[in-house]
Scaffold this active site. Structure first.
Site, PDB file in Angstrom:
ATOM      1  N   TRP A 179       0.861  -1.187   0.000  1.00 50.67           N
ATOM      2  CA  TRP A 179       0.000   0.000   0.000  1.00 50.67           C
ATOM      3  C   TRP A 179       0.896   1.234   0.000  1.00 50.67           C
ATOM      4  O   TRP A 179       1.879   1.301   0.734  1.00 50.67           O
ATOM      5  CB  TRP A 179      -0.913   0.046   1.237  1.00 50.67           C
ATOM      6  CG  TRP A 179      -1.642   1.350   1.294  1.00 50.67           C
ATOM      7  CD1 TRP A 179      -2.702   1.733   0.527  1.00 50.67           C
ATOM      8  CD2 TRP A 179      -1.313   2.476   2.134  1.00 50.67           C
ATOM      9  NE1 TRP A 179      -3.058   3.027   0.836  1.00 50.67           N
ATOM     10  CE2 TRP A 179      -2.226   3.506   1.803  1.00 50.67           C
ATOM     11  CE3 TRP A 179      -0.343   2.716   3.106  1.00 50.67           C
ATOM     12  CZ2 TRP A 179      -2.205   4.756   2.430  1.00 50.67           C
ATOM     13  CZ3 TRP A 179      -0.307   3.955   3.730  1.00 50.67           C
ATOM     14  CH2 TRP A 179      -1.241   4.968   3.395  1.00 50.67           C
ATOM     15  N   GLU A 218      -2.980  -2.971  -2.473  1.00 48.59           N
ATOM     16  CA  GLU A 218      -4.115  -2.425  -1.710  1.00 48.59           C
ATOM     17  C   GLU A 218      -4.488  -1.041  -2.236  1.00 48.59           C
ATOM     18  O   GLU A 218      -3.693  -0.110  -2.161  1.00 48.59           O
ATOM     19  CB  GLU A 218      -3.733  -2.343  -0.221  1.00 48.59           C
ATOM     20  CG  GLU A 218      -4.825  -1.749   0.663  1.00 48.59           C
ATOM     21  CD  GLU A 218      -4.411  -1.661   2.143  1.00 48.59           C
ATOM     22  OE1 GLU A 218      -3.262  -2.017   2.474  1.00 48.59           O
ATOM     23  OE2 GLU A 218      -5.256  -1.229   2.952  1.00 48.59           O
ATOM     24  N   LYS A 220      -7.075   2.476  -2.545  1.00 45.13           N
ATOM     25  CA  LYS A 220      -7.696   3.380  -1.577  1.00 45.13           C
ATOM     26  C   LYS A 220      -8.456   4.465  -2.331  1.00 45.13           C
ATOM     27  O   LYS A 220      -8.121   4.782  -3.465  1.00 45.13           O
ATOM     28  CB  LYS A 220      -6.591   3.995  -0.710  1.00 45.13           C
ATOM     29  CG  LYS A 220      -7.101   4.791   0.455  1.00 45.13           C
ATOM     30  CD  LYS A 220      -6.030   4.925   1.522  1.00 45.13           C
ATOM     31  CE  LYS A 220      -6.503   5.832   2.631  1.00 45.13           C
ATOM     32  NZ  LYS A 220      -5.592   5.834   3.767  1.00 45.13           N
ATOM     33  N   ASP A 251      -9.495  -3.279   1.513  1.00 47.99           N
ATOM     34  CA  ASP A 251      -9.611  -2.745   2.877  1.00 47.99           C
ATOM     35  C   ASP A 251     -10.988  -2.097   2.950  1.00 47.99           C
ATOM     36  O   ASP A 251     -11.297  -1.208   2.145  1.00 47.99           O
ATOM     37  CB  ASP A 251      -8.477  -1.730   3.117  1.00 47.99           C
ATOM     38  CG  ASP A 251      -8.508  -1.088   4.502  1.00 47.99           C
ATOM     39  OD1 ASP A 251      -9.597  -0.670   4.942  1.00 47.99           O
ATOM     40  OD2 ASP A 251      -7.442  -0.961   5.123  1.00 47.99           O
ATOM     41  N   HIS A 254     -11.636   1.660   2.532  1.00 44.04           N
ATOM     42  CA  HIS A 254     -11.047   2.318   1.367  1.00 44.04           C
ATOM     43  C   HIS A 254     -11.979   2.507   0.185  1.00 44.04           C
ATOM     44  O   HIS A 254     -11.525   2.597  -0.952  1.00 44.04           O
ATOM     45  CB  HIS A 254      -9.808   1.538   0.907  1.00 44.04           C
ATOM     46  CG  HIS A 254      -8.657   1.666   1.853  1.00 44.04           C
ATOM     47  ND1 HIS A 254      -7.389   1.233   1.557  1.00 44.04           N
ATOM     48  CD2 HIS A 254      -8.580   2.203   3.099  1.00 44.04           C
ATOM     49  CE1 HIS A 254      -6.578   1.486   2.570  1.00 44.04           C
ATOM     50  NE2 HIS A 254      -7.285   2.064   3.523  1.00 44.04           N
ATOM     51  N   HIS A 278      -8.248  -6.340   4.401  1.00 45.26           N
ATOM     52  CA  HIS A 278      -7.945  -5.608   5.615  1.00 45.26           C
ATOM     53  C   HIS A 278      -9.287  -5.290   6.229  1.00 45.26           C
ATOM     54  O   HIS A 278     -10.055  -4.491   5.675  1.00 45.26           O
ATOM     55  CB  HIS A 278      -7.191  -4.300   5.321  1.00 45.26           C
ATOM     56  CG  HIS A 278      -5.711  -4.457   5.354  1.00 45.26           C
ATOM     57  ND1 HIS A 278      -4.852  -3.414   5.144  1.00 45.26           N
ATOM     58  CD2 HIS A 278      -4.951  -5.557   5.616  1.00 45.26           C
ATOM     59  CE1 HIS A 278      -3.605  -3.866   5.262  1.00 45.26           C
ATOM     60  NE2 HIS A 278      -3.637  -5.152   5.535  1.00 45.26           N
ATOM     61  N   ASP A 286     -11.954   6.723   6.526  1.00 45.88           N
ATOM     62  CA  ASP A 286     -11.076   5.575   6.781  1.00 45.88           C
ATOM     63  C   ASP A 286     -10.440   5.725   8.162  1.00 45.88           C
ATOM     64  O   ASP A 286      -9.238   5.852   8.310  1.00 45.88           O
ATOM     65  CB  ASP A 286     -10.003   5.560   5.675  1.00 45.88           C
ATOM     66  CG  ASP A 286      -9.013   4.420   5.826  1.00 45.88           C
ATOM     67  OD1 ASP A 286      -9.426   3.337   6.246  1.00 45.88           O
ATOM     68  OD2 ASP A 286      -7.825   4.638   5.522  1.00 45.88           O
ATOM     69  N   ASP A 288     -10.239   3.726  10.721  1.00 40.00           N
ATOM     70  CA  ASP A 288      -9.597   2.573  11.352  1.00 40.00           C
ATOM     71  C   ASP A 288      -9.987   2.378  12.812  1.00 40.00           C
ATOM     72  O   ASP A 288      -9.139   2.124  13.666  1.00 40.00           O
ATOM     73  CB  ASP A 288      -8.068   2.663  11.187  1.00 40.00           C
ATOM     74  CG  ASP A 288      -7.638   2.452   9.744  1.00 40.00           C
ATOM     75  OD1 ASP A 288      -7.829   1.336   9.245  1.00 40.00           O
ATOM     76  OD2 ASP A 288      -7.144   3.408   9.118  1.00 40.00           O
ATOM     77  N   ASP A 318      -6.914  -4.529  10.275  1.00 41.24           N
ATOM     78  CA  ASP A 318      -6.196  -3.261  10.104  1.00 41.24           C
ATOM     79  C   ASP A 318      -6.962  -2.134  10.784  1.00 41.24           C
ATOM     80  O   ASP A 318      -7.896  -1.583  10.209  1.00 41.24           O
ATOM     81  CB  ASP A 318      -6.018  -2.966   8.602  1.00 41.24           C
ATOM     82  CG  ASP A 318      -5.232  -1.676   8.366  1.00 41.24           C
ATOM     83  OD1 ASP A 318      -4.604  -1.180   9.322  1.00 41.24           O
ATOM     84  OD2 ASP A 318      -5.249  -1.175   7.227  1.00 41.24           O
TER      85      ASP A 318
HETATM   86  C1  RNT Z   1      -3.789   2.713   4.921  1.00 45.37           C
HETATM   87  C2  RNT Z   1      -3.885   1.267   4.649  1.00 45.37           C
HETATM   88  C3  RNT Z   1      -2.738   0.447   5.145  1.00 45.37           C
HETATM   89  C4  RNT Z   1      -2.292   0.788   6.536  1.00 45.37           C
HETATM   90  C5  RNT Z   1      -1.398  -0.224   7.178  1.00 45.37           C
HETATM   91  C6  RNT Z   1      -0.657   0.328   8.334  1.00 45.37           C
HETATM   92  O1  RNT Z   1      -4.924   3.405   4.604  1.00 45.37           O
HETATM   93  O2  RNT Z   1      -5.074   0.766   5.147  1.00 45.37           O
HETATM   94  O3  RNT Z   1      -3.064  -0.893   5.025  1.00 45.37           O
HETATM   95  O4  RNT Z   1      -3.364   0.984   7.387  1.00 45.37           O
HETATM   96  O5  RNT Z   1      -0.596  -0.790   6.234  1.00 45.37           O
HETATM   97 ZN    ZN Z   2      -5.314  -1.350   5.052  1.00 48.64          ZN
END
Ligand code: RNT
Ligand code: ZN
Length: 410
Positions: A179, A218, A220, A251, A254, A278, A286, A288, A318
């Site tokens: 990523w 990955e 986004k 993810d 994303h 993820h 996003d 998290d 994640d």
């Molecule tokens: C960032 C991505 C990525 C990170 C990690 C730390 O938006 O989701 O995967 O969160 O690699």
């Molecule tokens: Zn991620």
């Protein structure tokens, strides 16, 4: 026990075999990310997290050394039922040398390999393209300056070699997930050229591949400070992955807010051996947040188990919340994922698919609603106790004890 046996009988009436669900669940690996333990800081420098991602909060007791992180991690893992893997980032290299991102030496991960082996766990690995002076303008593999691109290409390659080294030492495949933060804050004058540069950089990184390393990219939609344009968008990587025989990592933080990863999984399965995930919890963006046992998580889990795809969907977590006890965040997210998988495993899919094909949507809806209130919690508790981990609020009490004994003293 009586409650569990009662639950088994109830599920049986719906044609669900609880024992086989429990057996299947115990074999599904969940890759647990090391970066929940220290707010994605790593051991390279004390520099702030960058690259469009952010951990907010300042809960005391954060791990700041490899030993602290490993102790916290091991304790957290001991409270998580089922099969786990450990997920590392390049910035978690352990060495006395100054870490040069374009020269990550595989041996920097020997301690992690030992750590994983001692617990019988596999490892996944991520190159780190953020939180570094060479990415301070938010660009890496798509940078207009060739020197910057070449630096990050070397990082990607050196991490690929590291992933291969880990795979050999552990004797198990490693997921290498790439990523990058690359994007622009405001409206681009050129959306194509950065993507062509990214494509060229990726070709160099993926030029040499190893059978024991599963490669993923990955995508986004946007990041903080890079709201207007993301070079590695979903379409970009989906095409790149398809053309190059690598896999996509989805993810669920994303995508546009009304897009869901659960619906993307079967589409990816129609064309690919693997799809990586993820699993996170996006709150308005996003963000998290810690993964909770919510509707979309259950939908994701259903797509994995009802398509018998647990060996093809590589589940990784994640999220990073610095505002609460980090170990409770770690454990809650993994347990939510496992719970969602169990919930999904306790459904009579043959019957439900039959109703769909027969056009009996009334019965399908009613059945779906009845399933929601079956004694799922009793089966979950049984799963935890068979896995040797505490259930109810007991595990949280253990974390509180650890907080008093260890975290508060840091
Ligand atoms: C960032 C991505 C990525 C990170 C990690 C730390 O938006 O989701 O995967 O969160 O690699
Ligand atoms: Zn991620």
């Amino acid at each position: 026990m009586a409650r569990f046996e009662n639950a088994v009988e109830i599920y049986k009436k719906y044609g669900v075999d609880v024992e086989s669900a429990l057996n299947r669940l115990s074999e599904i690996p969940i890759s647990v990310h090391c970066w929940q333990g220290d707010d994605v800081t790593g051991f390279e420098s004390r520099a702030a997290l960058s690259g469009g991602i952010q951990a907010t909060g300042n809960y005391p007791g954060k791990a700041t050394t490899p030993d602290e992180l490993m102790n916290d991690y091991e304790f957290a893992l001991s409270l998580m039922p089922g099969k786990k893997r450990i997920n590392l980032h390049a910035i978690y290299a352990i060495t006395e040398e100054k870490i040069e991102r374009d020269n990550i030496k595989p041996e920097y991960f020997d301690k992690w390999i030992e750590f994983a082996k001692a617990q019988g766990l596999g490892i996944d690995f991520n190159p780190t393209f953020f939180s570094h002076p060479m990415s301070s303008d938010g660009l890496t593999l798509s940078h207009p300056d060739k020197n910057v691109r070449d630096f990050w290409v070397r990082h990607g390659i050196t991490c690929m070699e590291t992933a291969h080294y880990i795979a050999q030492k552990i004797g198990d495949k490693v997921l290498y997930n790439l990523w990058i933060p690359d994007g622009l804050k405001d409206i681009p004058a050129d959306r194509l050229t950065p993507r062509l540069r990214l494509k060229e950089s990726l070709d160099k990184i993926f030029a040499v591949r190893y059978d024991d390393v599963i490669c993923a990219v990955e995508s986004k939609v946007f990041g903080i400070g890079v709201e207007s344009y993301t070079v590695g968008s979903s379409e970009f990587y989906m095409n790149y992955a398809a053309k190059n025989g690598i896999c996509c990592l989805l993810d669920n933080g994303h995508y546009h807010p009304t897009e869901v990863v659960s619906d993307k999984i079967p589409s990816m399965l129609a064309f690919n051996d693997y799809v990586a995930l993820h699993v996170t919890r996006p709150v308005r963006w996003d963000s998290d947040h810690v993964v909770l046992f919510e509707d979309e998580l259950r939908e994701i889990a259903k797509e994995i188990v009802r398509n018998n795809a647990e060996k093809r969907v590589l589940i990784g977590l994640d999220y990073f919340d610095a505002g609460i006890n980090r170990i409770s965040a770690w454990v809650t997210g993994q347990r939510s994922m496992a719970k969602a998988l169990l919930y999904a495993l306790l459904m009579p899919y043959e019957e439900m698919k039959r109703l769909q094909d027969a056009g009996d949507f009334s019965r399908l809806m009613v059945l779906g609603e009845e399933l929601k209130t079956l004694p799922f919690g009793d089966v979950w508790d049984e799963y935890c106790s068979r896995a040797g981990v505490p259930c109810g609020m007991e595990w949280f009490e253990l974390i509180r004890g650890y907080e008093d004994r260890v975290l508060k003293k840091r």
